[in-house]
Design a protein around this motif. Structure first.
Motif, PDB file in Angstrom:
ATOM      1  N   PHE A  70      13.724  27.257 -19.100  1.00  0.00           N
ATOM      2  CA  PHE A  70      14.269  28.628 -19.291  1.00  0.00           C
ATOM      3  C   PHE A  70      14.603  29.029 -20.567  1.00  0.00           C
ATOM      4  O   PHE A  70      15.206  30.133 -20.720  1.00  0.00           O
ATOM      5  N   GLY A  71      14.396  28.253 -21.608  1.00  0.00           N
ATOM      6  CA  GLY A  71      14.568  28.655 -23.005  1.00  0.00           C
ATOM      7  C   GLY A  71      15.793  28.989 -23.320  1.00  0.00           C
ATOM      8  O   GLY A  71      15.936  29.838 -24.293  1.00  0.00           O
ATOM      9  N   ALA A  72      16.733  28.127 -22.680  1.00  0.00           N
ATOM     10  CA  ALA A  72      18.379  28.510 -23.263  1.00  0.00           C
ATOM     11  C   ALA A  72      18.724  27.482 -24.280  1.00  0.00           C
ATOM     12  O   ALA A  72      18.180  26.648 -24.559  1.00  0.00           O
ATOM     13  N   SER A  73      19.794  27.996 -24.855  1.00  0.00           N
ATOM     14  CA  SER A  73      20.265  26.989 -25.799  1.00  0.00           C
ATOM     15  C   SER A  73      21.248  26.194 -25.227  1.00  0.00           C
ATOM     16  O   SER A  73      22.257  26.360 -24.531  1.00  0.00           O
ATOM     17  N   VAL A  74      21.008  24.522 -25.434  1.00  0.00           N
ATOM     18  CA  VAL A  74      21.916  23.601 -24.801  1.00  0.00           C
ATOM     19  C   VAL A  74      22.539  22.667 -26.037  1.00  0.00           C
ATOM     20  O   VAL A  74      22.071  22.578 -27.003  1.00  0.00           O
ATOM     21  N   SER A  75      23.362  22.256 -25.730  1.00  0.00           N
ATOM     22  CA  SER A  75      24.471  21.227 -26.464  1.00  0.00           C
ATOM     23  C   SER A  75      24.015  19.884 -26.433  1.00  0.00           C
ATOM     24  O   SER A  75      23.162  19.576 -25.554  1.00  0.00           O
ATOM     25  N   GLU A  76      24.374  19.195 -27.319  1.00  0.00           N
ATOM     26  CA  GLU A  76      24.253  17.588 -27.250  1.00  0.00           C
ATOM     27  C   GLU A  76      24.852  17.288 -25.813  1.00  0.00           C
ATOM     28  O   GLU A  76      25.850  17.834 -25.788  1.00  0.00           O
ATOM     29  N   PRO A  77      24.412  16.162 -25.239  1.00  0.00           N
ATOM     30  CA  PRO A  77      25.514  15.527 -24.260  1.00  0.00           C
ATOM     31  C   PRO A  77      26.767  15.354 -24.657  1.00  0.00           C
ATOM     32  O   PRO A  77      26.662  14.526 -25.771  1.00  0.00           O
ATOM     33  N   GLN A  78      27.971  15.411 -24.063  1.00  0.00           N
ATOM     34  CA  GLN A  78      29.276  14.936 -24.439  1.00  0.00           C
ATOM     35  C   GLN A  78      29.684  14.142 -23.278  1.00  0.00           C
ATOM     36  O   GLN A  78      29.802  14.695 -22.056  1.00  0.00           O
ATOM     37  N   ASN A  79      29.947  12.779 -23.550  1.00  0.00           N
ATOM     38  CA  ASN A  79      30.585  11.788 -22.599  1.00  0.00           C
ATOM     39  C   ASN A  79      32.193  12.253 -22.638  1.00  0.00           C
ATOM     40  O   ASN A  79      32.989  12.138 -23.642  1.00  0.00           O
ATOM     41  N   LEU A  80      32.515  12.581 -21.382  1.00  0.00           N
ATOM     42  CA  LEU A  80      34.175  12.770 -21.270  1.00  0.00           C
ATOM     43  C   LEU A  80      34.797  11.777 -20.264  1.00  0.00           C
ATOM     44  O   LEU A  80      34.792  11.957 -18.999  1.00  0.00           O
ATOM     45  N   PRO A  81      34.913  10.491 -20.758  1.00  0.00           N
ATOM     46  CA  PRO A  81      35.193   9.481 -19.806  1.00  0.00           C
ATOM     47  C   PRO A  81      36.627   9.697 -19.115  1.00  0.00           C
ATOM     48  O   PRO A  81      36.662   9.144 -17.904  1.00  0.00           O
ATOM     49  N   GLU A  82      37.361  10.603 -19.714  1.00  0.00           N
ATOM     50  CA  GLU A  82      38.655  10.986 -19.074  1.00  0.00           C
ATOM     51  C   GLU A  82      38.482  11.572 -17.753  1.00  0.00           C
ATOM     52  O   GLU A  82      39.422  11.822 -16.840  1.00  0.00           O
ATOM     53  N   HIS A  83      37.119  12.306 -17.752  1.00  0.00           N
ATOM     54  CA  HIS A  83      37.071  13.270 -16.348  1.00  0.00           C
ATOM     55  C   HIS A  83      35.835  12.467 -15.777  1.00  0.00           C
ATOM     56  O   HIS A  83      35.329  13.287 -14.719  1.00  0.00           O
ATOM     57  N   GLY A  84      35.263  11.498 -16.027  1.00  0.00           N
ATOM     58  CA  GLY A  84      34.288  10.784 -15.372  1.00  0.00           C
ATOM     59  C   GLY A  84      32.930  11.345 -15.359  1.00  0.00           C
ATOM     60  O   GLY A  84      32.018  11.321 -14.295  1.00  0.00           O
ATOM     61  N   VAL A  85      32.661  12.328 -16.131  1.00  0.00           N
ATOM     62  CA  VAL A  85      31.304  13.095 -16.407  1.00  0.00           C
ATOM     63  C   VAL A  85      30.872  13.160 -17.925  1.00  0.00           C
ATOM     64  O   VAL A  85      31.553  12.974 -18.909  1.00  0.00           O
ATOM     65  N   THR A  86      29.402  13.124 -17.675  1.00  0.00           N
ATOM     66  CA  THR A  86      28.868  13.536 -19.357  1.00  0.00           C
ATOM     67  C   THR A  86      28.172  14.946 -18.921  1.00  0.00           C
ATOM     68  O   THR A  86      27.762  15.387 -17.937  1.00  0.00           O
ATOM     69  N   VAL A  87      28.652  15.839 -19.788  1.00  0.00           N
ATOM     70  CA  VAL A  87      28.360  17.377 -19.819  1.00  0.00           C
ATOM     71  C   VAL A  87      27.291  17.737 -20.898  1.00  0.00           C
ATOM     72  O   VAL A  87      27.503  17.232 -21.967  1.00  0.00           O
ATOM     73  N   VAL A  88      26.410  18.439 -20.493  1.00  0.00           N
ATOM     74  CA  VAL A  88      25.804  19.332 -21.494  1.00  0.00           C
ATOM     75  C   VAL A  88      25.829  20.775 -21.083  1.00  0.00           C
ATOM     76  O   VAL A  88      26.314  21.481 -19.987  1.00  0.00           O
ATOM     77  N   PHE A  89      26.340  21.511 -22.369  1.00  0.00           N
ATOM     78  CA  PHE A  89      26.642  22.949 -22.168  1.00  0.00           C
ATOM     79  C   PHE A  89      25.373  23.842 -22.262  1.00  0.00           C
ATOM     80  O   PHE A  89      24.661  23.871 -23.532  1.00  0.00           O
ATOM     81  N   VAL A  90      25.351  24.677 -21.422  1.00  0.00           N
ATOM     82  CA  VAL A  90      24.059  25.637 -21.831  1.00  0.00           C
ATOM     83  C   VAL A  90      24.788  27.061 -21.955  1.00  0.00           C
ATOM     84  O   VAL A  90      25.576  27.585 -21.125  1.00  0.00           O
ATOM     85  N   GLU A  91      24.635  27.571 -23.037  1.00  0.00           N
ATOM     86  CA  GLU A  91      25.097  28.730 -23.373  1.00  0.00           C
ATOM     87  C   GLU A  91      24.419  30.049 -23.242  1.00  0.00           C
ATOM     88  O   GLU A  91      23.187  30.109 -23.750  1.00  0.00           O
ATOM     89  N   LEU A  92      24.630  30.755 -22.424  1.00  0.00           N
ATOM     90  CA  LEU A  92      24.243  32.121 -22.149  1.00  0.00           C
ATOM     91  C   LEU A  92      24.860  33.296 -22.915  1.00  0.00           C
ATOM     92  O   LEU A  92      25.935  33.016 -23.417  1.00  0.00           O
ATOM     93  N   PRO A  93      24.559  34.469 -22.832  1.00  0.00           N
ATOM     94  CA  PRO A  93      25.054  35.342 -23.778  1.00  0.00           C
ATOM     95  C   PRO A  93      26.365  35.730 -23.170  1.00  0.00           C
ATOM     96  O   PRO A  93      27.328  35.971 -23.978  1.00  0.00           O
ATOM     97  N   ASN A  94      26.795  35.534 -21.945  1.00  0.00           N
ATOM     98  CA  ASN A  94      28.053  36.114 -21.493  1.00  0.00           C
ATOM     99  C   ASN A  94      29.076  35.053 -20.733  1.00  0.00           C
ATOM    100  O   ASN A  94      30.093  35.204 -20.430  1.00  0.00           O
ATOM    101  N   THR A  95      28.397  33.881 -20.624  1.00  0.00           N
ATOM    102  CA  THR A  95      29.073  32.655 -20.310  1.00  0.00           C
ATOM    103  C   THR A  95      28.322  31.526 -20.303  1.00  0.00           C
ATOM    104  O   THR A  95      27.437  31.352 -20.916  1.00  0.00           O
ATOM    105  N   LYS A  96      28.735  30.141 -19.758  1.00  0.00           N
ATOM    106  CA  LYS A  96      28.418  29.067 -19.902  1.00  0.00           C
ATOM    107  C   LYS A  96      28.097  28.328 -18.620  1.00  0.00           C
ATOM    108  O   LYS A  96      28.524  28.655 -17.716  1.00  0.00           O
ATOM    109  N   VAL A  97      26.919  27.666 -18.624  1.00  0.00           N
ATOM    110  CA  VAL A  97      26.519  26.756 -17.579  1.00  0.00           C
ATOM    111  C   VAL A  97      26.787  25.343 -17.786  1.00  0.00           C
ATOM    112  O   VAL A  97      26.479  25.075 -19.063  1.00  0.00           O
ATOM    113  N   GLU A  98      27.290  24.478 -17.092  1.00  0.00           N
ATOM    114  CA  GLU A  98      27.790  23.212 -17.444  1.00  0.00           C
ATOM    115  C   GLU A  98      26.741  22.176 -16.554  1.00  0.00           C
ATOM    116  O   GLU A  98      27.101  22.508 -15.259  1.00  0.00           O
TER     117      GLU A  98
END
Lengths: 138, 138
Positions: A26-54
């Protein structure tokens, strides 16, 4: 009351493959994976021009997305997050109207460091809705 | 390739109740319902500061959301739409990478008058993804 669509969260079984889809196909800008142990998830943020997909993958033995991934082994849209200016005002207004807040009803600190709450999906058109307090929602 | 998140579509069994939730409980700006018989849906647009939520109800005897609502009688998130600058370039790029396009692979004119395509949810993390050609995606 609700402002911006802060993010759309997609639960995925394989975070590397999901990241590759959004980054390489999709050619989108993505973050490094971030472990959020207090939330029980690992997340990658996809930055779109107007919002984010996690992109969310389960982390640890007890993850809030584990049962969702059992029901949806290929992944799927897990929740949508709308911004509100004052989460206590929003919560109390919605509770007056009969909407149920998950857990003990007290805001927690979410992945972005802001107070968040989740509404019961049965009160939200079958959709899990997160409310996040953001100083300015415009 | 993908630009803005154009809209998140939520399929609902009762459009009046769904509209009331977003308008009266969430305080959002909502459109009048619009019948789109060529798409088999009636849609209400929820205008957020940075994107739209589309509330979809089935219209007519054969609706593309009927089977989804059978599986999800309370409603649920149905698809997400990302903007692309050139839908043919996007389609051909994604097909080269093995992603499947639904239907005959030719863009149709979507609810906003722009060419649209849908990707196979099995190739999209269990998520039905619509691509919509919009002149500028910034």
């Amino acid at each position: 009351m609700i402002g911006r669509l802060n993010h759309l969260a997609i639960a995925v079984p394989d975070l590397d493959a999901a990241t590759a889809l959004y980054r390489d196909s999709f050619g989108a800008s993505v973050s490094e994976p971030q472990n959020l142990p207090e939330h029980g998830v690992t997340v990658v943020f996809v930055e779109l021009p107007n919002t984010k997909v996690e992109l969310l993958a389960a982390l640890g033995e007890i993850s809030p997305i584990a049962s969702f991934l059992e029901r949806n082994p290929a992944g799927g849209m897990h929740h949508v997050c709308y911004e509100v200016e004052d989460i206590i005002v929003a919560r109390d207004t919605l509770k007056t109207q009969g909407l149920r807040v998950l857990g003990d009803g007290e805001p927690k600190i979410g992945a972005h460091g802001n107070p968040v709450l989740f509404l019961h999906p049965k009160d939200g058109l079958g959709t899990l809705i997160e409310l996040e307090e953001v100083a300015s929602t415009e």
